[in-house]
Write a protein that holds these residues in place. Structure first.
Motif, PDB file in Angstrom:
ATOM      1  N   UNK A 165     -16.353  62.234  10.819  1.00 49.97           N
ATOM      2  CA  UNK A 165     -15.966  63.234  11.801  1.00 49.97           C
ATOM      3  C   UNK A 165     -16.708  64.534  11.537  1.00 49.97           C
ATOM      4  N   UNK A 166     -17.213  65.085  12.584  1.00 47.83           N
ATOM      5  CA  UNK A 166     -17.949  66.339  12.442  1.00 47.83           C
ATOM      6  C   UNK A 166     -17.289  67.422  13.260  1.00 47.83           C
ATOM      7  N   UNK A 167     -17.655  68.639  12.905  1.00 48.62           N
ATOM      8  CA  UNK A 167     -17.214  69.750  13.736  1.00 48.62           C
ATOM      9  C   UNK A 167     -17.846  69.599  15.110  1.00 48.62           C
ATOM     10  N   UNK A 168     -17.169  70.071  16.146  1.00 47.30           N
ATOM     11  CA  UNK A 168     -17.820  70.053  17.452  1.00 47.30           C
ATOM     12  C   UNK A 168     -18.973  71.043  17.426  1.00 47.30           C
ATOM     13  N   UNK A 196      -6.468  64.050  13.713  1.00 46.31           N
ATOM     14  CA  UNK A 196      -7.557  63.994  12.737  1.00 46.31           C
ATOM     15  C   UNK A 196      -8.760  63.485  13.518  1.00 46.31           C
ATOM     16  N   UNK A 197      -9.723  64.346  13.748  1.00 46.24           N
ATOM     17  CA  UNK A 197     -10.807  63.974  14.674  1.00 46.24           C
ATOM     18  C   UNK A 197     -10.198  63.673  16.036  1.00 46.24           C
ATOM     19  N   UNK A 204     -10.936  68.334  11.158  1.00 46.74           N
ATOM     20  CA  UNK A 204     -12.205  67.624  11.279  1.00 46.74           C
ATOM     21  C   UNK A 204     -12.445  66.650  10.119  1.00 46.74           C
ATOM     22  N   UNK A 205     -11.658  66.731   9.056  1.00 47.58           N
ATOM     23  CA  UNK A 205     -11.867  65.779   7.957  1.00 47.58           C
ATOM     24  C   UNK A 205     -10.578  65.538   7.195  1.00 47.58           C
ATOM     25  N   UNK A 206     -10.537  64.393   6.548  1.00 45.94           N
ATOM     26  CA  UNK A 206      -9.388  64.042   5.725  1.00 45.94           C
ATOM     27  C   UNK A 206      -9.259  65.007   4.556  1.00 45.94           C
ATOM     28  N   UNK A 216     -13.346  74.312  11.329  1.00 43.20           N
ATOM     29  CA  UNK A 216     -12.996  73.090  10.609  1.00 43.20           C
ATOM     30  C   UNK A 216     -11.631  72.571  11.084  1.00 43.20           C
TER      31      UNK A 216
END
Lengths: 416, 254
Positions: free
Chosen positions: A1-4, B172-173, B205-207, B228
């Motif tokens: 997953x990345x930042x938009x 999450x995402x 954006x991340x675990x 983030x």
């Protein structure tokens, strides 16, 4: 997953600074200026210079400024008269062992401006004054309880902070809330707590963040005044945000009532750090017993700036100018909203409008619109009232509306 | 408003926060599925019924289409919240009354306990092992706990009572983690379908970021500023739910 991905026009220097700040400053930027309270990734984070009703961010992008430093800039950024007065005092000195003569001059001038007031004291921020005024009320009455409106902002001190960290239950044990304009609740509170009531502290009208502004009903202020008098509680006016933006003698004049103590800050020195509390003579002895000081609270530069600013406001008929500019902005935005079938709700006085899209109770679409407006060089806040200054003249409003039209076009295409 | 006793609050957390997350664990995660793979009977349900609180049902069902029979049911009645809590906390001897499925009591209750042990092992184990899974289970537990706390605990209720009603969705995402809804009087939470569109959406954006938030080690303002964490909509509602979620640790030690 990345930042938009950041918006193409996102000021990269702002983010680069923020990335550094996030490592060495809690929150990166804390308080009301935190990006978390705007639209992160779409709004500028750092400003480098300003002039009139415009400012430039760290990337050199120009914005028409509808927040005015969240209120203090009332004559426009870098106003020559105020800057000259401040520079003159700076040459003489700022932080002495004693107050400078300008303190007396400023106190006299403010007392002459504010009809009910017999004395004035000075601090640096709005919180300094609201907290001190509450203490004066407690000192005078020998009582503990304070009533305020739910959702109203009176500063960052423990009794009133909108935050939650670091507070203990006791901080707010004697702080009570009622819903703005709910006179039944007000009466009922006085019935229960009247004998313990030290003060009611209120803003002249209700201007909560994440909410529409709400003007007082016709009976509101007379009822508040009557109940305070009946029960021996002080009426403290928190005029920190609206003071000298609605009326040259303080916002109580605009709404037609008299407080016992009023607190001012934002507009009084066009950005120089100073706040003031003014009160009636009955409370002067009690006020003298409540300790009040700070390392820089006698700072003469800010006092000189305040004197120059207040005198200029009076001379330039600033209130009328800001109201006219606000009306022009409001009417223009409403016309654009109608043209693009994106109705707006605009509440509060024209010079301090709260603006959001209609049918957008959670502000999500307003956030989208304001993010797009930022790309067009308009600093429109999505969930805080805006501020106009004397520098927002007709040409600036016309230009703002032209930019706003482009924002509406983009917004419309995003929505569709 | 009357608030719950500590025992009742804890029992509701077990029933309304922990059990649904255990259900998620066995239905949606390979680790949970692995625990139940050895089970012979895969068509039964366990109903937890605590007097004065209510019921929660866990259905264990891998039946294929065409199996029409009713699942076997182990229906346990706990006479008090304390009795239920004793099972979860493994304190003292506690044997609930089997209202139905008596024959399953000594075969299937231990199955559940082994499942719960595995769940606990993941939650309390080495923080570097199963980190993403533990994080997922912890946030879901915190989300559901927040709804219980907002209902039952004075401090949490005081926090939420000043908030504009609405629904906070945590993601999450692109994956929904769960939601909490405050209607101005009551709070509810869930892990699946949203009952209405979100008033505010909080997306991590991340675990790793989520884990830091759960551990109380995240500078959240900075994380939002850095994009983030994305907060879209009525941020104060999410802020308050976040504070209430933090309070879950006081009752359910991770």
């Amino acid at each position: 997953m990345n930042k938009p991905p950041l918006q193409p026009s996102f000021p990269k220097a702002s983010m680069a600074l923020f990335e550094r700040a996030a490592k060495v400053v809690p929150g990166g930027i804390y308080g009301h200026a935190s990006p978390a309270l705007t639209v992160p990734g779409a709004f500028p984070y750092y400003a480098v210079r300003a002039e009139g009703c415009r400012y430039w961010d760290a990337d050199g992008v120009e914005y028409l400024d509808f927040m005015c430093g969240y209120g203090p800039i009332i004559l426009g950024h870098n106003h020559a008269g105020v800057e000259d007065a401040a520079a003159h005092q700076r040459r003489l000195g700022d932080c002495f062992n004693h107050p400078a003569p300008v303190m007396v001059e400023l106190a006299e001038y403010m007392v002459s401006l504010v009809d009910f007031a017999d004395w004035a004291v000075f601090g640096k921020n709005g919180s300094d004054m609201t907290t001190w005024a509450v203490q004066v009320a407690r000192e005078f009455t020998g009582r503990k309880k304070i009533l305020k409106a739910s959702g109203a902002y009176h500063g960052k001190d423990a009794w009133c902070s909108p935050g939650h960290g670091g507070l203990i239950e006791e901080d707010r044990r004697h702080i009570h809330n009622f819903r703005w304009n709910d006179l039944d609740a007000l009466e009922s509170w006085f019935k229960t707590h009247g004998e313990q009531a030290a003060a009611v502290i209120l803003t002249p009208y209700h201007h909560p963040a994440f909410g529409d502004s709400e003007m007082p009903s016709q009976e509101f202020w007379p009822t508040v005044r009557r109940l305070c008098d009946k029960h021996g509680a002080l009426l403290i006016l928190d005029d920190v945000r609206a003071g000298f933006r609605l009326h040259g003698g303080g916002s109580h004049r605009f709404f037609g009532f008299e407080p016992d103590i009023s607190c001012y800050c934002k507009a009084i020195a066009n950005g120089y750090p100073i706040s003031a509390a003014l009160g009636r003579k009955e409370f002067k002895a009690a006020a003298s017993r409540v300790f009040l000081t700070g390392s820089y609270w006698n700072g003469a530069v800010a006092m000189s700036a305040a004197l120059a600013c207040l005198q200029t406001l009076e001379k330039e008929k600033a209130i009328e100018k800001m109201a006219a500019a606000g009306e022009m902005l409001r009417d223009g935005l409403l016309a654009l909203a109608s043209k693009f079938n994106s109705p707006l709700v605009i509440s509060g006085p024209p010079s301090m409008p709260s603006v959001r899209l209609a049918h957008d109770d959670n502000f999500e679409r307003t956030q989208e619109f304001c993010a797009i407006a930022a790309r067009e060089g308009l600093f429109f806040h999505p969930h805080h009232n805006w501020f106009l200054s004397v520098a927002h003249d007709g040409a600036a409003i016309t230009e703002s509306l032209r930019r706003a039209e482009r924002a509406f076009v983009s917004f419309k295409s995003t929505v569709s | 408003m009357d608030f719950c006793s500590h025992d009742t609050l804890l029992a509701r957390l077990h029933m309304e926060a922990l059990l649904p997350v255990i259900r998620f664990f066995i239905e949606e995660t390979p680790e949970g599925k692995a625990v139940t793979e050895s089970w012979q009977d895969w068509h039964w349900e366990m109903r937890w019924h605590v007097m004065g609180i209510g019921k929660t049902t866990l259905l264990f069902d891998r039946a294929t289409v065409g199996v029409a029979c009713q699942p076997r049911r182990l229906h346990l009645l706990f006479l008090s919240p304390f009795q239920l809590n004793s099972i979860f906390l493994k304190k003292g001897f506690s044997l609930p009354l089997p209202l139905s499925g008596f024959s399953l009591l000594f075969s299937h209750l231990p199955r559940f306990q082994s499942l719960a042990d595995q769940f606990e092992k993941i939650m309390r184990g080495n923080r570097h092992e199963n980190a993403p899974l533990r994080c997922l289970l912890a946030i879901k537990t915190a989300i559901l706990s927040a709804a219980v706390l907002a209902e039952c605990e004075q401090e949490s209720h005081d926090l939420i009572s000043g908030c504009t009603p609405g629904l906070a969705l945590f993601k999450l995402g692109q994956t929904n983690l769960g939601w909490i809804r405050w209607d101005g009087r009551h709070a509810t939470g869930g892990l699946d379908t949203l009952p209405e569109p979100p008033t505010v959406t909080v997306s991590f954006t991340s675990t790793a970021l989520l884990q830091a938030a759960l551990d109380g080690q995240l500078d959240q303002l900075a994380a939002v500023g850095l994009c983030d964490i994305q907060v879209c909509g009525l941020a104060p509602l999410a802020d308050v739910f976040g504070l209430i979620m933090d309070r879950a640790n006081k009752y359910l030690q991770p």
